[in-house]
Structure formats: structure tokens, C-alpha cells
Enzyme design. Structure first.
Site, PDB file in Angstrom:
ATOM      1  N   HIS A 107       0.822  -1.213   0.000  1.00 19.86           N
ATOM      2  CA  HIS A 107       0.000   0.000   0.000  1.00 19.86           C
ATOM      3  C   HIS A 107       0.860   1.269   0.000  1.00 19.86           C
ATOM      4  O   HIS A 107       0.370   2.341  -0.354  1.00 19.86           O
ATOM      5  CB  HIS A 107      -0.987  -0.009   1.172  1.00 19.86           C
ATOM      6  CG  HIS A 107      -0.382   0.224   2.515  1.00 19.86           C
ATOM      7  ND1 HIS A 107      -0.139  -0.796   3.409  1.00 19.86           N
ATOM      8  CD2 HIS A 107       0.016   1.348   3.146  1.00 19.86           C
ATOM      9  CE1 HIS A 107       0.380  -0.301   4.522  1.00 19.86           C
ATOM     10  NE2 HIS A 107       0.488   1.008   4.391  1.00 19.86           N
ATOM     11  N   ASP A 151      -0.006  -7.603   1.129  1.00 19.91           N
ATOM     12  CA  ASP A 151       0.456  -6.231   1.376  1.00 19.91           C
ATOM     13  C   ASP A 151       1.976  -6.136   1.519  1.00 19.91           C
ATOM     14  O   ASP A 151       2.489  -5.507   2.439  1.00 19.91           O
ATOM     15  CB  ASP A 151      -0.221  -5.633   2.609  1.00 19.91           C
ATOM     16  CG  ASP A 151      -0.158  -4.100   2.618  1.00 19.91           C
ATOM     17  OD1 ASP A 151       0.303  -3.526   1.614  1.00 19.91           O
ATOM     18  OD2 ASP A 151      -0.547  -3.493   3.630  1.00 19.91           O
ATOM     19  N   GLY A 222       3.192   6.207   8.383  1.00 17.55           N
ATOM     20  CA  GLY A 222       4.562   6.441   7.941  1.00 17.55           C
ATOM     21  C   GLY A 222       5.494   5.329   8.369  1.00 17.55           C
ATOM     22  O   GLY A 222       6.561   5.129   7.799  1.00 17.55           O
ATOM     23  N   ASN A 223       5.073   4.561   9.410  1.00 15.82           N
ATOM     24  CA  ASN A 223       5.844   3.394   9.833  1.00 15.82           C
ATOM     25  C   ASN A 223       5.650   2.214   8.891  1.00 15.82           C
ATOM     26  O   ASN A 223       6.415   1.241   8.946  1.00 15.82           O
ATOM     27  CB  ASN A 223       5.433   2.945  11.238  1.00 15.82           C
ATOM     28  CG  ASN A 223       6.256   3.584  12.335  1.00 15.82           C
ATOM     29  OD1 ASN A 223       5.735   4.318  13.167  1.00 15.82           O
ATOM     30  ND2 ASN A 223       7.553   3.329  12.344  1.00 15.82           N
ATOM     31  N   SER A 224       4.625   2.270   8.059  1.00 16.37           N
ATOM     32  CA  SER A 224       4.298   1.135   7.190  1.00 16.37           C
ATOM     33  C   SER A 224       5.504   0.708   6.360  1.00 16.37           C
ATOM     34  O   SER A 224       6.143   1.524   5.701  1.00 16.37           O
ATOM     35  CB  SER A 224       3.150   1.499   6.249  1.00 16.37           C
ATOM     36  OG  SER A 224       1.952   1.651   6.953  1.00 16.37           O
ATOM     37  N   GLY A 280      -7.241 -26.706  -4.944  1.00 18.19           N
ATOM     38  CA  GLY A 280      -8.602 -26.622  -5.467  1.00 18.19           C
ATOM     39  C   GLY A 280      -9.693 -26.746  -4.432  1.00 18.19           C
ATOM     40  O   GLY A 280     -10.740 -27.351  -4.702  1.00 18.19           O
TER      41      GLY A 280
END
Length: 485
Positions: A107, A151, A222-224, A280
């Protein structure tokens, strides 16, 4: 009344001035101050020294990520249109390979057209001198691969010597273990916070294949993408999101476990996306209500909710309603465990699946297949030389009858599919992998030659508007070709 208030303010200013002068003296002559205040050796001092050593070890491998791109800037009404505009974002990342590979969150780079990495300059040891230094080293980065499902994204910088962080085994992580979160909260570079592992595995959605490490180490926007490290300086997770009513840290931070990071890094580097192995079947977590309603033999675990037609599971004999007991001899009591186990198996291998059907225990040898979506197959057709469209910085695939059959979601059987971004070409062009270019300045684009010719006819600085299909929507994106073609 005013007089005492005035005297109080004056006194406060005097104290502030004295504090500032004292601080200045400390900066100018820190050794003198340290000598005057040298404490005796004690446990807390040893703790400080250990944390300081850890910061010096980890900080050179932590980076800030600057992103410029295009994304939705207004809420759309209905599903017919969306307003796309310039956006900027700041995130964090860490070096996972000294060859210049950097891990961050997907992200953080979502919709990115330009990605830059702010590298640690000098000696980022957390000292006063390093924190007040104005030196910055900003280098361009390219996106090697992205997995929005988990992510994570992998970036690459060139011609830079970097120190990589070790990745710790997730199985060794324990609740209560001390951890430190590194990153750039709110754009504040070289920030470190300390806490503990609140939970080694937290499932936000009971039917999600993902689990997260929960920590109370302060994490903010901002730590992401920054690393969550243990006391050895090894990465135990990637800081990803927080649960908060205020928008800031409330002690509920979550990180992607190191085991997922390890597998994702290898596949993103090799393929640019995750190759999702599957057998499956669809799975759901068993709840007490579900167990009671279906008269299941137990009220916890995982149930097979779907068996895909013509898949390996149905051929092996697995049925809808089977309760999953184990995968390769290990208890399969949660969807995340089953998903991670399949992620770790190569296509073509077999897994031993044990199920409970009524009161009967059954075992099946099920071959694992590689799940490939249409974009994987289309991207494989691109040739880096023949399919490049340099002014747009893309590798394009002409939609013919064969390609149209691979992409049933197409509105019309014509156009150019953006198979990948091309390194070292184009500028800040708002195109994403999977976009379909339908027209340029109102003219239909049916072949790569026609697209190249139309772009070559434009003068530097000419406005360009593309009609594209993104996912299932049509939209216009506009930009200016600033560089000569």
C-alpha cells in the site's frame, strides 16, 4: 493578578533560557557533561547500552520511501467514474539483500509512478549529531514486484552498497518478547520505538489466510513497511497497520510475520508476484454456531466449504463438508496455517490431507498446482525489446483473439494491455500493470505500432489523454509528455 502572572511567565522564560543554554553547552562539549554525570554501572545502564548497540546495528538498513503517483482524490458516486489526481506518500522499508533489494508494504507504493528511497547517510546511530544532520542521499527505485493480497512489495535500487537485515525464524517468536519498531512515522526519519510482542499470531478476519504479530511498540502512519526487530536486530515482522479510533498509536500495532516475508521476497524477486499454490478447495473457520447447525463432529478447526470442479482435490476424493484435520501430518486447525503450508510447497509436489467425514478419518494424497491468473499468462507474452513503449515506460501487449480469450473481463476485444512497467523509460505516466489502453487523444489504439506512431507525432509538452480500462471501469488519465520522444 496580572503582576504574578507576569512574574511567572518571566521565570518560565528564564528557566527555558537556562535550559537552552545548558543544552547548547552539552552539544558543544558532551564529554564534559558525561563526565560530570557518569552514573555507576547498573542494570538500567546496561539496558541503555544494549539498546544503543541494537540501534547502531539496525539503523543503517532502514530507509524512508517517497512515492509520487496517481490515485483517487474524490469519492465517486456510483461505479461509473473516478477522479484520478496526483498524490504523494511517505513510508518505510528495510534492506533484505545487500544487492539493493528493499522490502516495504504494497500500500506504500500503490499507484506509484515515481519511487525514491532516502538512504541513511553517514552513521545513523541515533546520536544527536546524526539526528541533526541535514545530509540526505535520495536515490531512484523501481518496483520489482507487488502482492496486494499480503500487502508486501519489493523494491530495487542500483549502484548502492547497503547492509541487509537478517530475518528471524517466526517459530521462535514468543509473547512478551521485547521488540523495536523502526521507520518514519509522519515522515520523521530514523525513528525507533520499543515495546513487546502482545500476541505472536492475531487473525483479524477468521476466514482470512493472514495472521499478524500484535505489538504495543508505538506505530503511526509512515511506519508502514518498516521492520519490527528482536533484541538480536533480526526482522520478526513488517509493520503494516494499526487499530485506532484517533488515527494515531493506541498500542495496537500489527506486523506481517517474518515467515511470510521470507517466502514473499523470494517469489517477488523471481516472478514479480506471488505464485499461489493450491489444491482446489475453499476453506472456512468452524464456529460453534456452524458446527451445531451442520452437526459437525467438533466445534473448531477448518471445514472444506468448496471443491473446485476439475481440480486436484475433487479428483483425489475430498468433498464439501469435510473437516480438515492435518496437512502433511501437522494439525490444520486454522486457515492461515493451511495457506502458509501451501505457499511453501512447489507446484507438482503432493500434500497429504487428512479429513474427518462424519466419524470417519480419511487421508488423501493431493497434487499441488500453481494458480495463475490471466495477467500472469499475458505478462509472459511480453518481450522486453519488442514490446517496450518508451515514452510511456511500459511493456505493452496487443489484444488479439488469443489474448482476448485470456482476459474475459475486457470491455472490447481491442487495445494495448500494460503487461509491466519498463525500467529506465518514461516519466511520471499514470499507468498500472493490467491497465488497457483503448485510445490516445480520442484515437483508438489497436496495435503497438499505432501507439508508438501517435506518441512520436506529439511535440514535447503536448497534453495527452488516454482512455483506459482499469479493473472493470473505464476512465481517463491525462498527463504531459515533458521529455522529447
Amino acid at each position: 493578578m496580572p503582576a504574578p502572572m507576569f512574574r511567572r511567565h518571566t521565570a518560565l522564560r528564564s528557566v527555558s533560557l537556562a535550559f537552552a543554554l545548558g543544552g547548547a553547552a552539552a552539544i558543544c562539549n558532551p564529554s564534559r557533561v558525561a563526565a560530570q554525570n557518569k552514573p555507576e554501572d547498573n542494570t538500567l545502564r546496561k539496558l541503555n547500552e544494549s539498546v544503543d548497540a541494537l540501534i547502531r546495528k539496525v539503523s543503517p538498513s532502514v530507509v524512508q520511501i517517497l512515492v509520487a503517483g496517481y490515485g483517487p482524490v474524490e469519492e465517486s458516486h456510483g461505479n461509473t467514474s473516478v477522479v484520478i489526481g496526483r498524490q504523494k506518500a511517505i513510508g518505510s522499508g528495510f534492506v533484505i539483500d545487500p544487492a539493493g533489494y528493499i522490502i516495504t508494504n504494497a500500500h506504500v507504493v500503490s499507484g506509484a509512478q515515481v519511487v525514491q528511497v532516502v538512504l541513511p547517510s553517514g552513521n545513523p546511530d541515533g546520536s544527536l549529531q546524526s539526528l541533526l544532520s541535514t545530509k540526505t542521499n535520495i536515490v531512484p527505485a523501481r518496483v520489482v514486484g507487488v502482492s496486494r493480497e499480503i500487502d508486501l512489495a519489493l523494491l530495487k535500487v542500483e549502484n548502492v552498497k547497503l547492509e541487509a537485515l537478517a530475518v528471524a525464524p517466526y517459530r521462535n517468536l514468543r509473547q512478551g518478547e521485547v521488540v523495536l519498531a523502526f521507520g518514519s512515522p509522519e515522515g520523521l526519519r530514523n525513528t525507533v520505538t520499543l515495546g513487546v510482542v502482545s500476541s505472536v499470531a492475531r487473525q483479524i478476519d477468521p476466514d482470512s489466510p493472514m495472521v499478524y504479530i500484535q505489538t504495543d511498540a508505538p506505530i503511526n502512519p509512515g511506519n508502514s513497511g518498516g521492520p519490527l526487530v528482536n533484541v538480536d536486530g533480526a526482522v520478526v515482522g513488517v509493520n503494516t497497520f494499526i487499530l485506532s479510533q484517533s488515527g494515531g498509536n493506541e498500542g495496537l500495532g500489527f506486523a506481517i510475520p517474518s515467515s511470510v516475508v521470507n517466502v514473499a521476497y523470494q517469489q517477488l524477486r523471481k516472478f514479480g508476484h506471488l505464485h499461489r499454490a493450491q489444491i482446489g478447495i475453499g476453506l472456512q473457520s468452524i464456529t460453534p454456531v456452524l458446527a451445531a447447525a451442520m452437526n459437525l463432529p467438533r466445534s473448531y478447526g477448518v471445514i472444506v466449504s468448496d471443491v473446485l470442479p476439475d481440480g486436484p482435490a475433487v479428483a483425489a476424493g475430498i468433498r464439501i463438508g469435510d473437516v480438515l484435520l492435518s496437512i502433511d501430518g501437522r494439525m490444520a486447525e486454522s486457515i492461515p496455517y493451511v495457506s502458509f503450508r501451501l505457499m511453501s510447497v512447489n507446484a507438482g509436489e503432493k500434500v497429504r490431507v487428512e479429513v474427518l467425514r462424519g466419524q470417519e478419518r480419511l487421508a488423501f494424497e493431493v497434487p499441488v498446482i500453481d494458480h495463475t491468473d490471466s495477467m500472469d499468462q499475458i505478462s509472459a507474452l511480453a518481450d522486453p525489446e519488442k514490446n517496450v513503449v518508451r515514452p510511456l515506460g511500459i511493456l505493452g501487449i496487443e489484444i488479439d483473439k488469443k489474448v482476448a480469450e485470456m482476459a474475459p473481463e475486457l470491455r472490447d476485444p481491442f487495445g494495448i494491455i500494460v503487461a509491466a512497467r519498463a525500467a529506465g523509460t518514461g516519466g511520471e505516466i499514470p499507468l498500472n500493470t493490467g491497465d488497457v489502453i483503448r485510445s490516445l487523444n480520442g484515437e483508438p489504439m489497436t496495435t503497438l505500432d499505432r501507439l508508438r506512431t501517435a506518441l512520436a507525432a506529439l511535440k514535447p509538452g503536448a497534453p495527452v489523454v488516454l482512455q483506459i480500462q482499469r479493473d472493470e471501469r473505464l476512465l481517463y488519465v491525462s498527463f504531459t509528455l515533458e521529455q522529447p520522444l
